[in-house]
Design a protein around this motif. Structure first.
Motif, PDB file in Angstrom:
ATOM      1  N   THR A 257      -2.095   8.796  -0.883  1.00 38.49           N
ATOM      2  CA  THR A 257      -3.513   8.988  -1.175  1.00 38.49           C
ATOM      3  C   THR A 257      -3.793   9.053  -2.667  1.00 38.49           C
ATOM      4  O   THR A 257      -4.866   8.636  -3.130  1.00 38.49           O
ATOM      5  CB  THR A 257      -4.015  10.285  -0.503  1.00 38.49           C
ATOM      6  N   LEU A 258      -2.836   9.549  -3.447  1.00 41.05           N
ATOM      7  CA  LEU A 258      -3.063   9.779  -4.878  1.00 41.05           C
ATOM      8  C   LEU A 258      -3.602   8.561  -5.631  1.00 41.05           C
ATOM      9  O   LEU A 258      -4.578   8.679  -6.379  1.00 41.05           O
ATOM     10  CB  LEU A 258      -1.767  10.277  -5.532  1.00 41.05           C
ATOM     11  N   PRO A 259      -3.006   7.350  -5.475  1.00 44.10           N
ATOM     12  CA  PRO A 259      -3.480   6.214  -6.290  1.00 44.10           C
ATOM     13  C   PRO A 259      -4.751   5.558  -5.767  1.00 44.10           C
ATOM     14  O   PRO A 259      -5.292   4.659  -6.436  1.00 44.10           O
ATOM     15  CB  PRO A 259      -2.304   5.210  -6.223  1.00 44.10           C
ATOM     16  N   SER A 260      -5.240   5.944  -4.582  1.00 48.96           N
ATOM     17  CA  SER A 260      -6.334   5.192  -3.967  1.00 48.96           C
ATOM     18  C   SER A 260      -7.621   5.256  -4.789  1.00 48.96           C
ATOM     19  O   SER A 260      -8.358   4.266  -4.892  1.00 48.96           O
ATOM     20  CB  SER A 260      -6.585   5.690  -2.542  1.00 48.96           C
ATOM     21  N   GLY A 261      -7.908   6.403  -5.376  1.00 44.73           N
ATOM     22  CA  GLY A 261      -9.101   6.515  -6.210  1.00 44.73           C
ATOM     23  C   GLY A 261      -9.021   5.627  -7.438  1.00 44.73           C
ATOM     24  O   GLY A 261     -10.022   5.033  -7.869  1.00 44.73           O
ATOM     25  N   ILE A 262      -7.816   5.516  -8.002  1.00 42.12           N
ATOM     26  CA  ILE A 262      -7.623   4.642  -9.169  1.00 42.12           C
ATOM     27  C   ILE A 262      -7.849   3.185  -8.773  1.00 42.12           C
ATOM     28  O   ILE A 262      -8.446   2.403  -9.518  1.00 42.12           O
ATOM     29  CB  ILE A 262      -6.217   4.849  -9.746  1.00 42.12           C
ATOM     30  N   VAL A 263      -7.364   2.809  -7.573  1.00 40.07           N
ATOM     31  CA  VAL A 263      -7.588   1.451  -7.073  1.00 40.07           C
ATOM     32  C   VAL A 263      -9.078   1.174  -6.945  1.00 40.07           C
ATOM     33  O   VAL A 263      -9.574   0.101  -7.330  1.00 40.07           O
ATOM     34  CB  VAL A 263      -6.876   1.260  -5.716  1.00 40.07           C
ATOM     35  N   SER A 264      -9.814   2.142  -6.430  1.00 41.05           N
ATOM     36  CA  SER A 264     -11.254   1.979  -6.230  1.00 41.05           C
ATOM     37  C   SER A 264     -11.980   1.795  -7.563  1.00 41.05           C
ATOM     38  O   SER A 264     -12.773   0.846  -7.736  1.00 41.05           O
ATOM     39  CB  SER A 264     -11.816   3.192  -5.482  1.00 41.05           C
TER      40      SER A 264
ATOM     41  N   ALA B 288      -9.572   1.430   0.573  1.00 38.96           N
ATOM     42  CA  ALA B 288      -9.327   1.613   2.008  1.00 38.96           C
ATOM     43  C   ALA B 288      -8.136   0.777   2.463  1.00 38.96           C
ATOM     44  O   ALA B 288      -7.277   1.258   3.224  1.00 38.96           O
ATOM     45  CB  ALA B 288     -10.565   1.237   2.801  1.00 38.96           C
ATOM     46  N   PHE B 289      -8.054  -0.442   2.010  1.00 39.30           N
ATOM     47  CA  PHE B 289      -6.949  -1.283   2.460  1.00 39.30           C
ATOM     48  C   PHE B 289      -5.643  -0.944   1.747  1.00 39.30           C
ATOM     49  O   PHE B 289      -4.561  -1.208   2.271  1.00 39.30           O
ATOM     50  CB  PHE B 289      -7.323  -2.753   2.320  1.00 39.30           C
ATOM     51  N   TRP B 290      -5.721  -0.332   0.588  1.00 39.27           N
ATOM     52  CA  TRP B 290      -4.520   0.233  -0.015  1.00 39.27           C
ATOM     53  C   TRP B 290      -3.946   1.327   0.893  1.00 39.27           C
ATOM     54  O   TRP B 290      -2.743   1.354   1.178  1.00 39.27           O
ATOM     55  CB  TRP B 290      -4.833   0.801  -1.393  1.00 39.27           C
ATOM     56  N   LEU B 291      -4.802   2.226   1.352  1.00 37.02           N
ATOM     57  CA  LEU B 291      -4.343   3.308   2.230  1.00 37.02           C
ATOM     58  C   LEU B 291      -3.788   2.762   3.539  1.00 37.02           C
ATOM     59  O   LEU B 291      -2.754   3.224   4.033  1.00 37.02           O
ATOM     60  CB  LEU B 291      -5.504   4.264   2.512  1.00 37.02           C
ATOM     61  N   THR B 292      -4.469   1.776   4.117  1.00 34.22           N
ATOM     62  CA  THR B 292      -3.996   1.198   5.371  1.00 34.22           C
ATOM     63  C   THR B 292      -2.614   0.587   5.203  1.00 34.22           C
ATOM     64  O   THR B 292      -1.731   0.769   6.048  1.00 34.22           O
ATOM     65  CB  THR B 292      -4.986   0.118   5.867  1.00 34.22           C
ATOM     66  N   MET B 293      -2.415  -0.133   4.113  1.00 34.52           N
ATOM     67  CA  MET B 293      -1.122  -0.770   3.872  1.00 34.52           C
ATOM     68  C   MET B 293      -0.014   0.270   3.682  1.00 34.52           C
ATOM     69  O   MET B 293       1.057   0.178   4.303  1.00 34.52           O
ATOM     70  CB  MET B 293      -1.209  -1.661   2.638  1.00 34.52           C
ATOM     71  N   VAL B 294      -0.273   1.279   2.846  1.00 36.72           N
ATOM     72  CA  VAL B 294       0.763   2.279   2.555  1.00 36.72           C
ATOM     73  C   VAL B 294       1.118   3.076   3.805  1.00 36.72           C
ATOM     74  O   VAL B 294       2.297   3.256   4.140  1.00 36.72           O
ATOM     75  CB  VAL B 294       0.278   3.222   1.432  1.00 36.72           C
TER      76      VAL B 294
ATOM     77  N   LEU C  19       4.584   4.315   8.498  1.00 35.82           N
ATOM     78  CA  LEU C  19       4.727   4.563   9.933  1.00 35.82           C
ATOM     79  C   LEU C  19       5.784   3.646  10.544  1.00 35.82           C
ATOM     80  O   LEU C  19       6.554   4.067  11.415  1.00 35.82           O
ATOM     81  CB  LEU C  19       3.379   4.362  10.627  1.00 35.82           C
ATOM     82  N   LEU C  20       5.833   2.416  10.095  1.00 32.14           N
ATOM     83  CA  LEU C  20       6.871   1.503  10.583  1.00 32.14           C
ATOM     84  C   LEU C  20       8.262   2.018  10.232  1.00 32.14           C
ATOM     85  O   LEU C  20       9.207   1.882  11.010  1.00 32.14           O
ATOM     86  CB  LEU C  20       6.663   0.108   9.998  1.00 32.14           C
ATOM     87  N   LYS C  21       8.397   2.635   9.072  1.00 35.52           N
ATOM     88  CA  LYS C  21       9.698   3.175   8.660  1.00 35.52           C
ATOM     89  C   LYS C  21      10.133   4.352   9.521  1.00 35.52           C
ATOM     90  O   LYS C  21      11.330   4.671   9.585  1.00 35.52           O
ATOM     91  CB  LYS C  21       9.640   3.593   7.190  1.00 35.52           C
ATOM     92  N   THR C  22       9.175   5.026  10.176  1.00 33.34           N
ATOM     93  CA  THR C  22       9.549   6.137  11.053  1.00 33.34           C
ATOM     94  C   THR C  22      10.076   5.662  12.406  1.00 33.34           C
ATOM     95  O   THR C  22      10.523   6.465  13.211  1.00 33.34           O
ATOM     96  CB  THR C  22       8.343   7.072  11.300  1.00 33.34           C
TER      97      THR C  22
ATOM     98  N   LEU D 292     -13.741  -0.142   8.127  1.00 31.57           N
ATOM     99  CA  LEU D 292     -12.646  -0.548   8.997  1.00 31.57           C
ATOM    100  C   LEU D 292     -11.303  -0.103   8.424  1.00 31.57           C
ATOM    101  O   LEU D 292     -10.459   0.465   9.134  1.00 31.57           O
ATOM    102  CB  LEU D 292     -12.666  -2.071   9.174  1.00 31.57           C
ATOM    103  N   GLY D 293     -11.105  -0.331   7.124  1.00 32.72           N
ATOM    104  CA  GLY D 293      -9.855   0.100   6.497  1.00 32.72           C
ATOM    105  C   GLY D 293      -9.681   1.606   6.499  1.00 32.72           C
ATOM    106  O   GLY D 293      -8.597   2.125   6.747  1.00 32.72           O
ATOM    107  N   GLN D 294     -10.769   2.336   6.229  1.00 35.91           N
ATOM    108  CA  GLN D 294     -10.683   3.796   6.202  1.00 35.91           C
ATOM    109  C   GLN D 294     -10.344   4.372   7.572  1.00 35.91           C
ATOM    110  O   GLN D 294      -9.556   5.315   7.684  1.00 35.91           O
ATOM    111  CB  GLN D 294     -12.005   4.380   5.702  1.00 35.91           C
ATOM    112  N   LEU D 295     -10.941   3.826   8.633  1.00 30.01           N
ATOM    113  CA  LEU D 295     -10.675   4.349   9.972  1.00 30.01           C
ATOM    114  C   LEU D 295      -9.240   4.063  10.401  1.00 30.01           C
ATOM    115  O   LEU D 295      -8.572   4.922  10.994  1.00 30.01           O
ATOM    116  CB  LEU D 295     -11.669   3.754  10.975  1.00 30.01           C
ATOM    117  N   LEU D 296      -8.753   2.860  10.113  1.00 24.62           N
ATOM    118  CA  LEU D 296      -7.359   2.554  10.425  1.00 24.62           C
ATOM    119  C   LEU D 296      -6.420   3.463   9.632  1.00 24.62           C
ATOM    120  O   LEU D 296      -5.441   3.989  10.179  1.00 24.62           O
ATOM    121  CB  LEU D 296      -7.056   1.089  10.120  1.00 24.62           C
ATOM    122  N   ALA D 297      -6.720   3.651   8.346  1.00 22.39           N
ATOM    123  CA  ALA D 297      -5.874   4.512   7.511  1.00 22.39           C
ATOM    124  C   ALA D 297      -5.885   5.951   8.020  1.00 22.39           C
ATOM    125  O   ALA D 297      -4.855   6.631   8.021  1.00 22.39           O
ATOM    126  CB  ALA D 297      -6.355   4.461   6.062  1.00 22.39           C
ATOM    127  N   ALA D 298      -7.048   6.438   8.476  1.00 20.93           N
ATOM    128  CA  ALA D 298      -7.142   7.806   8.976  1.00 20.93           C
ATOM    129  C   ALA D 298      -6.303   7.996  10.236  1.00 20.93           C
ATOM    130  O   ALA D 298      -5.614   9.014  10.398  1.00 20.93           O
ATOM    131  CB  ALA D 298      -8.594   8.169   9.260  1.00 20.93           C
TER     132      ALA D 298
END
Length: 336
Positions: free
Chosen positions: A194-201, A225-231, A236-239, A169-175
């Motif tokens: 995307t860079l820190p996501s592997g470290i989080v995992s 996945a939820f790190w990516l969704t949050m970032v 996107l909100l800032k745009t 669910l997190g990965q699809l939302l992030a994508a």
């Protein structure tokens, strides 16, 4: 469209003033339409630095995913539990196909949209797809796990399936969020996020592995996945994008978008279903064989992640927005 057509006619007439006389010369300039608040700007080609940053982010994500698989091998070896986990991971990989194909299937809708409604519809469609995938991965996790792997004394497969659905669910939302950012030209934000996501995992897995066993790898994937969704969501909100559901038949329209995305991804889903069949067969050949097959698959997918996935993300928006189709063949040859 009427304004653009009138503008072209007036431009041609002014280039040959004798053809229409004082009427065309006296026409006022055609006003240029402005994008609505929260709508994507004109799609542009990324710079070399931005492309490299997105590739670096994807490469780091895939590389650290390989490191996670190697850590599982080093800590748990190859046994019935690891076989069960990687069989469950195969089902997750089928759902993850949508995350890869959103970069192609959703871009045309986002490029042609104005305002925030289309992005909101597509995010709603992602939730609909995730709920449908949740039926086999959550509600039917026990029978599906027993079908795919015959030896699972610890019940790893059903547990991993349920946790991996949260990660999916997190990965699809992030994508989908990343696709919306790519249309808006925010390539640097995609790469840096995307860079820190592997470290989080990996960090999450190492923290929980002593209590959870091999399913800790699934928890690590969910955390990333939820790190990516949050970032990506904050970016996107800032745009200027804001949640803007349609006022007329929102559920029906989100369902229609979900059906469209699913149909457009059918070929890719079929390829990953073949992997599920193969890893299930490997699990029946002997203990540990499914684990070895999964390691090979993860390593091979790293090449795809840093080439095809990056190309689709950084080039699709500009290609779809371009009106000069005569250059398509040349662009295609350059990419090949």
């Amino acid at each position: 469209l009427a304004q653009q057509s009138r503008g072209r006619l007036v431009a041609r007439a002014r280039a040959a003033p004798g053809a229409c006389g004082r009427y065309c010369r006296g026409m006022p300039p055609v006003a240029q339409s402005q994008p609505a608040s929260g709508s994507p700007a004109a799609a542009r080609t990324p710079t070399g630095r931005e492309t490299a940053l997105v590739a670096l982010g994807q490469g780091a994500l895939m590389l650290l995913g390989g490191v996670l698989a190697l850590l599982v091998a080093h800590i748990f070896g190859k046994n019935a539990d690891t076989d069960a986990f990687f069989v469950a991971y195969g089902v997750y990989a089928v759902g993850l196909t949508f995350a890869q194909t959103f970069r192609l299937t959703a871009v045309s809708r986002l490029v042609s949209s104005t305002g925030s409604e289309t992005t909101t519809l597509l995010l709603g469609a992602v939730v609909v797809i995730s709920i449908c995938i949740g039926i086999p991965m959550v509600l039917l996790a026990n029978p599906l796990g027993h079908l795919l792997v015959t030896t699972d004394p610890g019940g790893v497969a059903p547990t991993a399936l349920r946790i991996l659905w949260i990660a999916l669910l997190g990965q699809l939302l992030a994508a989908m969020l990343a696709t919306a950012l790519a249309v808006r030209g925010a390539f640097s934000a995609i790469g840096l996020g995307t860079l820190p996501s592997g470290i989080v995992s990996i960090g999450t897995f190492l923290l929980v592995r002593s209590n959870t066993g091999v399913t800790g790898a699934a928890i690590g994937l969910a955390a990333a996945a939820f790190w990516l969704t949050m970032v990506f969501g904050v970016t996107l909100l800032k745009t200027g994008w804001r949640l803007s559901p349609p006022t007329v038949s929102p559920a029906r329209r989100m369902g229609a978008e979900a059906a469209h995305l699913t149909f457009a991804s059918a070929t890719f889903i079929g390829t990953n279903l073949a992997y599920v069949v193969c890893v299930a067969v490997a699990a029946r050949v002997g203990r540990g064989e499914a684990t070895l097959f999964a390691y090979a698959y993860v390593l091979a997918s790293m090449l795809v992640g840093v080439t095809a996935n990056v190309t689709a993300m950084v080039r699709s928006p500009a290609l779809l927005a371009s009106s000069n189709r005569s250059e398509d063949a040349e662009i295609g040859r350059a990419h090949v």
